[in-house]
Design an enzyme around this catalytic site. Structure first.
Site, short mmCIF file in Angstrom:
data_model
loop_
_atom_site.label_atom_id
_atom_site.label_comp_id
_atom_site.label_asym_id
_atom_site.label_seq_id
_atom_site.Cartn_x
_atom_site.Cartn_y
_atom_site.Cartn_z
CD GLN A 31 45.96 41.33 31.76
OE1 GLN A 31 46.77 40.79 32.53
NE2 GLN A 31 44.68 41.43 32.06
CD GLU A 105 39.85 41.42 34.75
OE1 GLU A 105 39.75 40.22 35.02
OE2 GLU A 105 40.94 41.98 34.51
CG ASP A 136 44.87 46.69 42.01
OD1 ASP A 136 44.56 45.61 42.57
OD2 ASP A 136 46.03 47.05 41.83
CG ASP A 153 39.15 33.35 38.32
OD1 ASP A 153 40.18 32.87 37.85
OD2 ASP A 153 38.05 33.36 37.71
CB THR A 155 46.96 36.62 35.58
OG1 THR A 155 46.84 37.90 36.22
CG2 THR A 155 46.15 36.66 34.31
CG ASP A 156 49.86 31.91 36.65
OD1 ASP A 156 48.89 31.54 37.34
OD2 ASP A 156 50.20 31.34 35.61
N PRO A 160 50.12 42.71 37.18
CG PRO A 160 48.15 42.85 35.89
CD PRO A 160 49.64 42.62 35.79
N1 SAM Z 1 41.66 30.97 34.96
C1 SAM Z 1 42.73 31.85 34.89
C2 SAM Z 1 44.09 31.30 35.12
O1 SAM Z 1 44.46 31.01 36.25
O2 SAM Z 1 44.81 31.13 34.14
C3 SAM Z 1 42.47 33.19 35.48
C4 SAM Z 1 41.51 33.85 34.55
S1 SAM Z 1 41.02 35.50 34.69
C5 SAM Z 1 41.05 35.91 32.98
C6 SAM Z 1 42.38 36.35 35.44
C7 SAM Z 1 42.16 37.86 35.48
O3 SAM Z 1 42.79 38.43 36.62
C8 SAM Z 1 42.71 38.62 34.29
O4 SAM Z 1 41.66 39.04 33.46
C9 SAM Z 1 43.47 39.81 34.90
O5 SAM Z 1 43.24 41.02 34.23
C10 SAM Z 1 42.90 39.81 36.31
N2 SAM Z 1 43.76 40.48 37.30
C11 SAM Z 1 45.10 40.37 37.45
N3 SAM Z 1 45.52 41.14 38.46
C12 SAM Z 1 44.41 41.76 38.98
C13 SAM Z 1 44.21 42.68 40.05
N4 SAM Z 1 45.24 43.15 40.78
N5 SAM Z 1 42.95 43.09 40.31
C14 SAM Z 1 41.90 42.64 39.57
N6 SAM Z 1 42.05 41.78 38.54
C15 SAM Z 1 43.28 41.33 38.24
#
Ligand code: SAM
Length: 271
Positions: A31, A105, A136, A153, A155-156, A160
């Protein structure tokens, strides 16, 4: 010249921040990540054009994704956070004195940048009970077991994170949880994406006996009204007293945040 960052909430609505400076910009294999210094909201973490957190209001999101599930469990000791690479959820989990916190993460750049620029969330990584796994979350969840609370927690649901919102993933989580375990997940805004919120509720309801939606008011997220879901095979009710400081969450909010507005009840076919 004025510098602005704007997030498009729809094709016709956006939220803009006047920026003092760009602190760092990295294109990771997963990303596009920016850290900005804003005038009014302190530091701002943006992933793929969407606000992840600001220094000024991150406490609302992190307290609300963590304390409802943690206080629903009678004695949460082993905690899994999927996503959450900034460290903010781990910081809140530590207030419950757990034995182990595992942050899974996918993107190590999020962890690196947060450690470097966002100590107000990433200071949780200094605690020896916090273990970071760069992989993952789905693969980790398939392999590991016995977590009292799992906090999603992410991303939308694009890129990933897409599979973290699927029925298949929730089925794996049943085995990742210890008996009596509890899940929470951020699931978007019912103002712009009611189908996303209702879909999470519906899919979780196929796997868990008790599922509730709940809400928090987050000024820098689209519409300001943000939904979370909590799921368990045990009834969702507060089981412990709070004995730690918070800035948004309290025991009254545990209950009031689960009261659904009528437009959400109608969309999600909830009583
Ligand atoms: N507070 C935030 C929001 O809702 O906008 C979420 C914050 S946190 C930074 C979200 C994290 O999820 C990102 O750093 C992203 O890399 C991680 N992420 C996304 N898909 C993932 C997966 N399949 N496994 C582990 N981490 C993941």
């Amino acid at each position: 010249m004025e510098l602005w960052f704007s997030e498009m909430h729809t094709d016709n609505v956006k939220l803009g921040f006047r920026i003092r400076r760009e602190i760092e910009h990295v294109r990771s294999p997963y990303q596009d990540i920016h850290i900005f210094e804003t005038y009014d909201y302190g530091k701002l973490l943006v992933i793929d054009g969407t606000v992840q957190l600001t220094e000024r209001d991150e406490f609302v999101y992190h307290e609300m994704i963590v304390h409802p599930p943690m206080l629903t469990h009678p004695d949460p000791k082993r905690i899994l956070i999927i996503g959450g690479g900034d460290g903010g959820s781990a910081r809140e989990v530590l207030k419950h004195d757990p034995d182990e916190v595992h942050v899974v993460e996918i993107d190590e750049e999020v962890v690196r940048l947060s450690r470097k620029h966002l100590p107000f969330v990433a200071r949780s990584y200094d605690d020896p009970r916090v273990h970071i796994h760069i992989e993952d979350g789905i693969e980790f969840a398939k392999r590991e077991k016995n977590f009292d609370v799992i906090i999603i927690d992410s991303t939308d649901p694009v890129g990933p994170a897409e599979k973290l919102f699927s029925g298949e993933f929730y089925r794996y989580l049943r085995n990742t949880l210890a008996p009596g375990g509890i899940i929470s997940q951020q699931c978007g805004t019912p103002v712009y994406h009611p189908e996303e919120v209702c879909n999470v509720h519906a899919l979780l309801s196929r796997e868990f006996r008790y599922v509730r939606l709940y809400f928090a008011y987050i000024p820098t997220y689209p519409s300001g009204m943000w939904a979370f879901s909590i799921a368990s095979d045990e009834p969702i009710r507060i089981r412990r007293k709070m004995d730690f400081p918070t800035r948004y969450f309290n025991e009254e909010i545990y209950s009031s945040s689960m009261v659904l507005p009528n437009f959400v009840k109608e969309k999600c076919h909830q009583e």
